[in-house]
Design a protein around this motif. Structure first.
Motif, mmCIF file in Angstrom:
data_model
loop_
_atom_site.group_PDB
_atom_site.id
_atom_site.type_symbol
_atom_site.label_atom_id
_atom_site.label_comp_id
_atom_site.label_asym_id
_atom_site.label_seq_id
_atom_site.Cartn_x
_atom_site.Cartn_y
_atom_site.Cartn_z
ATOM 1 N N ARG A 150 50.910 1.133 8.301
ATOM 2 C CA ARG A 150 49.997 0.721 7.221
ATOM 3 C C ARG A 150 48.702 1.518 7.273
ATOM 4 O O ARG A 150 48.261 2.076 6.255
ATOM 5 C CB ARG A 150 49.685 -0.774 7.345
ATOM 6 C CG ARG A 150 48.642 -1.260 6.313
ATOM 7 C CD ARG A 150 48.006 -2.568 6.733
ATOM 8 N NE ARG A 150 47.341 -2.447 8.026
ATOM 9 C CZ ARG A 150 46.976 -3.490 8.768
ATOM 10 N NH1 ARG A 150 47.217 -4.728 8.350
ATOM 11 N NH2 ARG A 150 46.360 -3.301 9.920
ATOM 12 N N ASP A 151 48.099 1.593 8.441
ATOM 13 C CA ASP A 151 46.823 2.305 8.575
ATOM 14 C C ASP A 151 46.987 3.797 8.256
ATOM 15 O O ASP A 151 46.109 4.418 7.653
ATOM 16 C CB ASP A 151 46.259 2.126 9.983
ATOM 17 C CG ASP A 151 45.869 0.681 10.272
ATOM 18 O OD1 ASP A 151 45.771 -0.108 9.308
ATOM 19 O OD2 ASP A 151 45.690 0.343 11.454
ATOM 20 N N THR A 152 48.128 4.354 8.663
ATOM 21 C CA THR A 152 48.417 5.764 8.386
ATOM 22 C C THR A 152 48.507 6.012 6.888
ATOM 23 O O THR A 152 47.913 6.960 6.358
ATOM 24 C CB THR A 152 49.733 6.183 9.076
ATOM 25 O OG1 THR A 152 49.599 5.989 10.487
ATOM 26 C CG2 THR A 152 50.052 7.643 8.798
ATOM 27 N N LEU A 153 49.242 5.152 6.182
ATOM 28 C CA LEU A 153 49.398 5.301 4.729
ATOM 29 C C LEU A 153 48.075 5.096 4.004
ATOM 30 O O LEU A 153 47.757 5.831 3.063
ATOM 31 C CB LEU A 153 50.440 4.299 4.214
ATOM 32 C CG LEU A 153 51.897 4.639 4.518
ATOM 33 C CD1 LEU A 153 52.789 3.434 4.260
ATOM 34 C CD2 LEU A 153 52.358 5.829 3.678
ATOM 35 N N VAL A 154 47.303 4.109 4.441
ATOM 36 C CA VAL A 154 46.011 3.841 3.795
ATOM 37 C C VAL A 154 45.083 5.049 3.927
ATOM 38 O O VAL A 154 44.446 5.476 2.962
ATOM 39 C CB VAL A 154 45.348 2.580 4.389
ATOM 40 C CG1 VAL A 154 43.880 2.490 3.975
ATOM 41 C CG2 VAL A 154 46.096 1.333 3.927
ATOM 42 N N HIS A 155 45.035 5.640 5.122
ATOM 43 C CA HIS A 155 44.163 6.803 5.315
ATOM 44 C C HIS A 155 44.679 8.028 4.550
ATOM 45 O O HIS A 155 43.881 8.841 4.061
ATOM 46 C CB HIS A 155 44.016 7.110 6.808
ATOM 47 C CG HIS A 155 43.065 6.183 7.508
ATOM 48 N ND1 HIS A 155 43.468 5.027 8.109
ATOM 49 C CD2 HIS A 155 41.712 6.233 7.657
ATOM 50 C CE1 HIS A 155 42.413 4.398 8.617
ATOM 51 N NE2 HIS A 155 41.340 5.115 8.358
ATOM 52 N N ARG A 156 45.999 8.144 4.398
ATOM 53 C CA ARG A 156 46.527 9.229 3.562
ATOM 54 C C ARG A 156 46.159 9.007 2.095
ATOM 55 O O ARG A 156 45.948 9.968 1.345
ATOM 56 C CB ARG A 156 48.046 9.336 3.741
ATOM 57 C CG ARG A 156 48.452 9.929 5.080
ATOM 58 C CD ARG A 156 49.950 9.924 5.273
ATOM 59 N NE ARG A 156 50.600 10.836 4.330
ATOM 60 C CZ ARG A 156 51.906 10.839 4.108
ATOM 61 N NH1 ARG A 156 52.698 9.966 4.738
ATOM 62 N NH2 ARG A 156 52.430 11.704 3.268
ATOM 63 N N LEU A 164 42.579 10.640 -2.437
ATOM 64 C CA LEU A 164 41.462 10.307 -3.328
ATOM 65 C C LEU A 164 40.231 11.170 -3.052
ATOM 66 O O LEU A 164 39.198 10.993 -3.691
ATOM 67 C CB LEU A 164 41.100 8.821 -3.182
ATOM 68 C CG LEU A 164 42.144 7.831 -3.708
ATOM 69 C CD1 LEU A 164 41.791 6.405 -3.294
ATOM 70 C CD2 LEU A 164 42.259 7.924 -5.234
ATOM 71 N N GLY A 165 40.357 12.089 -2.084
ATOM 72 C CA GLY A 165 39.259 13.016 -1.808
ATOM 73 C C GLY A 165 38.222 12.502 -0.824
ATOM 74 O O GLY A 165 37.198 13.156 -0.616
ATOM 75 N N GLN A 166 38.483 11.342 -0.201
ATOM 76 C CA GLN A 166 37.508 10.761 0.724
ATOM 77 C C GLN A 166 37.804 11.227 2.160
ATOM 78 O O GLN A 166 38.103 10.439 3.058
ATOM 79 C CB GLN A 166 37.526 9.239 0.601
ATOM 80 C CG GLN A 166 37.134 8.768 -0.801
ATOM 81 C CD GLN A 166 37.084 7.263 -0.925
ATOM 82 O OE1 GLN A 166 36.689 6.571 0.007
ATOM 83 N NE2 GLN A 166 37.479 6.751 -2.081
ATOM 84 N N LEU A 167 37.691 12.522 2.334
ATOM 85 C CA LEU A 167 38.089 13.150 3.591
ATOM 86 C C LEU A 167 37.171 12.779 4.748
ATOM 87 O O LEU A 167 37.633 12.492 5.855
ATOM 88 C CB LEU A 167 38.131 14.674 3.420
ATOM 89 C CG LEU A 167 39.035 15.191 2.289
ATOM 90 C CD1 LEU A 167 38.848 16.683 2.108
ATOM 91 C CD2 LEU A 167 40.493 14.878 2.587
ATOM 92 N N GLN A 168 35.874 12.786 4.502
ATOM 93 C CA GLN A 168 34.920 12.501 5.572
ATOM 94 C C GLN A 168 35.060 11.074 6.077
ATOM 95 O O GLN A 168 34.899 10.807 7.270
ATOM 96 C CB GLN A 168 33.487 12.766 5.095
ATOM 97 C CG GLN A 168 32.471 12.901 6.221
ATOM 98 C CD GLN A 168 32.871 13.964 7.245
ATOM 99 O OE1 GLN A 168 33.187 15.092 6.896
ATOM 100 N NE2 GLN A 168 32.864 13.601 8.531
ATOM 101 N N PHE A 169 35.388 10.166 5.160
ATOM 102 C CA PHE A 169 35.614 8.774 5.545
ATOM 103 C C PHE A 169 36.748 8.686 6.562
ATOM 104 O O PHE A 169 36.642 7.997 7.579
ATOM 105 C CB PHE A 169 35.950 7.938 4.304
ATOM 106 C CG PHE A 169 36.399 6.539 4.614
ATOM 107 C CD1 PHE A 169 35.485 5.558 4.939
ATOM 108 C CD2 PHE A 169 37.752 6.212 4.591
ATOM 109 C CE1 PHE A 169 35.898 4.265 5.247
ATOM 110 C CE2 PHE A 169 38.181 4.927 4.888
ATOM 111 C CZ PHE A 169 37.248 3.948 5.217
ATOM 112 N N VAL A 170 37.844 9.405 6.300
ATOM 113 C CA VAL A 170 39.004 9.397 7.191
ATOM 114 C C VAL A 170 38.640 10.012 8.537
ATOM 115 O O VAL A 170 38.979 9.466 9.601
ATOM 116 C CB VAL A 170 40.187 10.158 6.553
ATOM 117 C CG1 VAL A 170 41.353 10.289 7.539
ATOM 118 C CG2 VAL A 170 40.646 9.458 5.280
#
Length: 290
Positions: free
Chosen positions: A39-45, A50-56
């Protein structure tokens, strides 16, 4: 009795490109440890898409499980051209570790990265063994890029034997139909349409239908679909690239879409091809003038 698939909606929304809907459906209770990691892997993908790379990059810590470490490196790879080399180097270190190197999520991320690098043989080194539906689907994409529809069809047959109705099987079938062309284009269009009606109309599915329309010469309909896709995600690179091509066929200005694509996705294959053509033209002019 079959165990309920608590992550079906999250997974399916991700496959269809409904990334925000996937994130919204991720609050699932009573997950096993492995399911929680998936789940966490899919959410971060989804956040990467969505372009929120720094958040990841910030959210995933050094002690996170292997799949999440791989996703962090994927975000790092996409974050800047300057980070690509270090991301690939770190990814290879993980792949060379005998304790974790065969992890399916890690191999999937490696395949995605090397596909983007256009290093198809390196990608297949990690993906060809399969192991998950997503790995098989990625193999289909890689073989299509290599213009080996025969190998792509073999992967599709494996997917159909596992689950013919799986969303990824349907998408892989449509991708292959598009690659083969001819009468298969209409079949691809029907698959994208069916998925849109069964689930929801996403930018990914709208682009699929638009490409089918362009192949069939229906550029007005393709433009309508691409404008709808653009309204859903104004930064989506495939929408912008397809809109450029569509507008050129319609004799309409395409510079706005191309400028947006060049600004937000400078590494896109269309941007690179146009830049290479411009450089070649400039060299020819210089040669002529000298």
């Amino acid at each position: 009795m079959a165990t309920p698939d608590h992550l079906f909606n999250l997974r399916n929304n991700f496959y269809l490109g409904a990334y925000q809907a996937a994130i919204n459906s991720s609050d699932v209770n009573n997950l096993s440890e492995d399911d929680a990691v998936e789940r966490d892997t899919l959410v971060h993908r989804c956040y990467i898409a969505l372009g929120q790379l720094q958040f990841v990059i910030t959210e995933i810590h050094a002690d996170a499980p292997t799949p999440l470490q791989a996703v962090k490196l994927l975000a790092l790879y996409f974050s800047s051209p300057d980070n690509k080399e270090s991301a690939i180097s770190s990814l290879k270190e993980l792949l060379e570790d005998p304790a974790i190197g065969n992890n399916t999520a890690l191999r999937l991320i490696a395949g995605i990265v090397f596909l983007h690098e256009q290093d198809f043989n390196e990608a297949l080194k990690y993906t060809n063994a399969g192991g998950t539906m997503e790995l098989h689907a990625l193999n289909v994409q890689i073989f299509i890029k290599m213009h080996r529809s025969d190998y792509a069809e073999r992967q599709l047959r494996i997917m159909q034997q596992i689950d013919e109705d799986h969303t990824l099987t349907q998408l892989a079938n449509a991708w292959l139909d598009l690659a083969v062309g001819g009468s298969k284009i209409q079949e691809a269009h029907l698959i994208f349409q069916d998925l849109s009606e069964r689930y929801q109309s996403t930018s990914l599915l709208l682009n699929g239908k638009a490409v089918c329309c362009m192949h069939m010469g229906n550029f007005d309909e393709a433009e309508t679909l691409l404008v709808e896709a653009l309204n859903k995600d104004a930064r989506d690179p495939e929408t912008l690239a397809n809109l450029v091509v569509c507008c050129l066929h319609l004799g309409k200005p395409s510079s706005k879409s191309f400028s947006q694509l060049k600004l937000s996705h400078p590494d896109h294959v269309l941007v690179k091809r146009v830049s290479a053509a411009e450089e070649s033209f400039d060299r020819a002019l210089q040669s002529f003038s000298s």
